[in-house]
Design a protein around this motif. Structure first.
Motif, mmCIF file in Angstrom:
data_model
loop_
_atom_site.group_PDB
_atom_site.id
_atom_site.type_symbol
_atom_site.label_atom_id
_atom_site.label_comp_id
_atom_site.label_asym_id
_atom_site.label_seq_id
_atom_site.Cartn_x
_atom_site.Cartn_y
_atom_site.Cartn_z
ATOM 1 N N CYS A 31 22.144 6.609 -4.644
ATOM 2 C CA CYS A 31 21.887 6.397 -3.225
ATOM 3 C C CYS A 31 23.181 6.137 -2.469
ATOM 4 C CB CYS A 31 20.935 5.209 -3.064
ATOM 5 S SG CYS A 31 20.553 4.916 -1.349
ATOM 6 N N LYS A 49 22.869 5.305 0.893
ATOM 7 C CA LYS A 49 22.383 4.768 2.163
ATOM 8 C C LYS A 49 22.837 3.325 2.417
ATOM 9 C CE LYS A 49 19.484 8.316 3.123
ATOM 10 N NZ LYS A 49 19.862 9.262 2.080
ATOM 11 N N PHE A 50 23.015 2.562 1.392
ATOM 12 C CA PHE A 50 23.479 1.170 1.506
ATOM 13 C C PHE A 50 22.661 0.331 2.494
ATOM 14 C CE2 PHE A 50 27.014 3.309 -0.476
ATOM 15 C CZ PHE A 50 27.425 2.392 -1.446
ATOM 16 N N CYS A 51 21.365 0.280 2.308
ATOM 17 C CA CYS A 51 20.556 -0.683 3.060
ATOM 18 C C CYS A 51 21.120 -2.061 2.699
ATOM 19 C CB CYS A 51 19.092 -0.589 2.648
ATOM 20 S SG CYS A 51 18.426 1.042 2.973
ATOM 21 N N PHE A 61 20.090 -4.888 2.026
ATOM 22 C CA PHE A 61 19.454 -5.805 1.061
ATOM 23 C C PHE A 61 19.483 -5.269 -0.368
ATOM 24 C CE2 PHE A 61 16.392 -3.015 3.201
ATOM 25 C CZ PHE A 61 15.877 -2.317 2.108
ATOM 26 N N CYS A 62 19.947 -4.022 -0.573
ATOM 27 C CA CYS A 62 19.574 -3.312 -1.798
ATOM 28 C C CYS A 62 20.708 -3.094 -2.799
ATOM 29 C CB CYS A 62 18.981 -1.967 -1.381
ATOM 30 S SG CYS A 62 18.401 -0.983 -2.756
ATOM 31 N N VAL A 103 20.576 -0.806 -5.324
ATOM 32 C CA VAL A 103 20.537 0.511 -5.975
ATOM 33 C C VAL A 103 21.844 1.323 -5.838
ATOM 34 C CG1 VAL A 103 19.342 2.761 -5.991
ATOM 35 C CG2 VAL A 103 18.028 0.643 -5.995
ATOM 36 N N PRO A 104 22.485 1.346 -4.651
ATOM 37 C CA PRO A 104 23.746 2.100 -4.589
ATOM 38 C C PRO A 104 24.792 1.590 -5.584
ATOM 39 C CG PRO A 104 22.973 1.577 -2.390
ATOM 40 C CD PRO A 104 22.103 0.794 -3.340
ATOM 41 N N ASN A 111 16.318 8.777 -3.579
ATOM 42 C CA ASN A 111 16.195 9.402 -2.258
ATOM 43 C C ASN A 111 15.826 10.845 -2.504
ATOM 44 O OD1 ASN A 111 17.210 7.757 0.157
ATOM 45 N ND2 ASN A 111 18.609 7.256 -1.516
ATOM 46 N N HIS A 144 13.215 9.004 1.952
ATOM 47 C CA HIS A 144 13.762 8.181 3.034
ATOM 48 C C HIS A 144 13.432 8.868 4.361
ATOM 49 C CE1 HIS A 144 16.490 6.042 5.643
ATOM 50 N NE2 HIS A 144 16.735 5.189 4.667
ATOM 51 N N ARG A 151 18.753 0.559 8.019
ATOM 52 C CA ARG A 151 17.851 1.621 7.563
ATOM 53 C C ARG A 151 18.117 2.955 8.286
ATOM 54 N NH1 ARG A 151 15.142 1.968 2.972
ATOM 55 N NH2 ARG A 151 13.433 3.079 3.952
HETATM 56 FE FE1 SF4 Z 1 19.013 3.359 -1.042
HETATM 57 FE FE2 SF4 Z 1 16.376 2.921 -0.846
HETATM 58 FE FE3 SF4 Z 1 18.011 0.975 -1.629
HETATM 59 FE FE4 SF4 Z 1 18.061 1.788 0.864
HETATM 60 S S1 SF4 Z 1 16.313 0.798 -0.168
HETATM 61 S S2 SF4 Z 1 19.873 1.408 -0.403
HETATM 62 S S3 SF4 Z 1 17.680 3.967 0.677
HETATM 63 S S4 SF4 Z 1 17.606 2.868 -2.704
#
Ligand code: SF4
Ligand code: SAH
Ligand code: F3S
Length: 435
Positions: free
Chosen positions: A154, A156-158, A160-161, A163-164, A199, A236, A275
């Motif tokens: 990912c 996107k770097f939301c 809170f997240c 995953v990236p 994504n 997304h 977002r």
């Molecule tokens: Fe990526 Fe989804 Fe996490 Fe946002 S919520 S950073 S889009 S994985």
């Protein structure tokens, strides 16, 4: 480790489930045997999730439990906690032998062999194309509904997240390798293909000079006559292209159900979450989808109690739920994660209020889901039968086009059947039917 047995436990998202199937194939190809009882297994693999605090902590209590057993074990921690915590894991728990990030599962056999020379094995590099080249050859039959990862990572770097940081940058597999895997799954009995990605709708690859997007990929997969149903998750909102939206009207194999996480109904909170869309943009996507296919149903993820969420913001989320009437959803209390931007923000909403908000939101979602299920009572719905119930063999389990679980009372069905059933009753989660 020849003649040894292994046990794999998965936490977290569908991508981890998919990776675990591949890990099982890798270990079986190495001559190890699957063992359903962790007590007796020689190797334990924990495929971990780091998305919320609770998920990340769970692995340490599970390691504690298995390391107490009498039989000496090799413990491998793989997945997103391994990637995020790295060497720190060996310090926190001395029984861990292997720490392996999600992009390097092809190295697992070598690391096992090398344990005699080096008792603490670790690899957390991002070398994703090697992973896919290797893993696509590990063909494990998954059943009637089969997952296939087409995109990982990912950008996107939301705020809170994690995953990236745990899955690395966005990477898409080639069309050819995906189509080969689809063929191998359908030859093993798959009727439904679920395309996976963090994504998934950001999928982008090249075939010569032609750009292939998710809509092109779905069209290619549809040409396989054995594929009867196609789904994709997780999308997304900013990557919902018009081509993909229109495919929901023109492609009969694409199911009329879309998981499109909104997270919050407050544009102020969405902006703070990074977002990259606001509520109007999200509503615009939904109205385009409903215009091309009025039958389409939507599900979402929600985060409640994000730093700075006021009663007004929360009510805006409730209003959005009322407007869209999501038919299935996941909802969570915000969990601050180390290394993310939002973990540094001031968060003064008491936990008690957050819990109450979650309860109100979940109650609303549940009622909507129940009312949606009730609209099918006395009607016919198409179901893809996945398996026969083991506890009650008079029932077969399947799913409707809208992902609702259905229990069909029958004695002569088989996995892979696609049939119209009569819905007799329901609760908020499932439907019950006769043939
Ligand atoms: Fe990526 Fe989804 Fe996490 Fe946002 S919520 S950073 S889009 S994985
Ligand atoms: N890529 C997907 C989501 C992947 S994570 C997307 O962009 O929608 C799955 C879900 O976990 C997210 O949708 C979000 O609702 C939830 N989540 C992620 N980080 C979280 C956190 N720090 N606290 C609470 N929930 C979180
Ligand atoms: Fe969890 Fe990693 Fe999936 S953090 S949700 S297992 S991508």
């Amino acid at each position: 480790m020849e003649n040894s047995t292994f046990y794999v436990k998965s936490y977290g998202c569908q991508m981890n489930m998919y990776d675990s199937e591949k890990i099982i194939s890798i270990l079986e190809n190495k001559g190890l045997k699957k063992n359903l009882n962790p007590e007796n297994a020689d190797l334990i693999v924990f495929n971990t999730c780091n998305i919320r605090d609770k998920a990340a902590h769970k692995v340490y209590s599970d390691i504690g439990r298995v390391s107490k057993s009498k039989k000496k074990k090799t413990i491998a921690v793989v997945g997103c906690v391994a990637q995020a915590e790295n060497y720190e894991m060996f310090r926190k728990n001395k029984s861990i032998d292997i720490v392996l990030g999600p992009q390097s599962y092809h190295l697992l056999p070598l690391m096992i062999d090398d344990l005699n020379n080096n008792p603490n094995q670790i690899n957390t590099e991002f070398i994703i194309n090697e992973k896919f080249d290797y893993l696509s050859e590990q063909n494990k039959s998954q059943g009637v509904s089969s997952y296939i990862t087409i995109q990982e990572g990912c950008d996107k770097f939301c705020s809170f997240c994690v995953v990236p940081y745990t899955r690395g940058p966005e990477y898409s597999r080639t069309l050819e390798s995906i189509l080969n895997e689809v063929s191998s799954l359908t030859n093993n009995g798959a009727k439904e293909i679920v395309l996976l990605g963090q994504n998934v709708n950001a999928y982008e690859s090249y075939s010569g000079k032609y750009k292939i997007q998710l809509s092109d990929l779905i069209k290619s997969i549809s040409k396989n006559k054995k594929v009867k149903r196609i789904r994709y998750t997780t999308s997304h909102p900013i990557n919902m292209s018009d081509e993909l939206i229109n495919l929901h009207s023109t492609n009969d194999k694409l199911m009329p159900f879309l998981h499109l996480p909104v997270q919050s109904g407050s544009s102020k909170i969405l902006q703070r979450m990074n977002r990259k869309y606001d509520t109007d943009f999200y509503l615009g996507i939904i109205s385009k989808l409903k215009k091309v296919n009025p039958n389409i149903e939507i599900s979402s993820d929600f985060i409640v109690g994000y730093p700075g969420e006021t009663e007004k913001d929360f009510n805006e989320t409730l209003r959005l739920i009322e407007e869209i009437r999501f038919t299935q959803s996941f909802s969570f209390i915000y969990s601050p994660r180390p290394g993310t931007k939002s973990s540094l923000e001031n968060d003064d909403t008491p936990m008690k209020i957050k819990k109450t908000r979650l309860q109100i939101l979940q109650e609303k979602l549940k009622n909507i889901q129940f009312n949606f299920n009730k609209t099918f009572i006395g009607k016919k719905l198409e179901v893809l039968i996945e398996n026969q119930s083991t506890s009650n063999p008079e029932y077969f389990f399947g799913r409707t086009p809208f992902m609702q679980p259905v229990y069909v009372k029958s004695l002569d069905l088989k996995p892979g059947d696609i049939i119209n059933v009569n819905i007799s009753t329901c609760n908020h989660k499932s439907l019950y039917a006769t043939c």
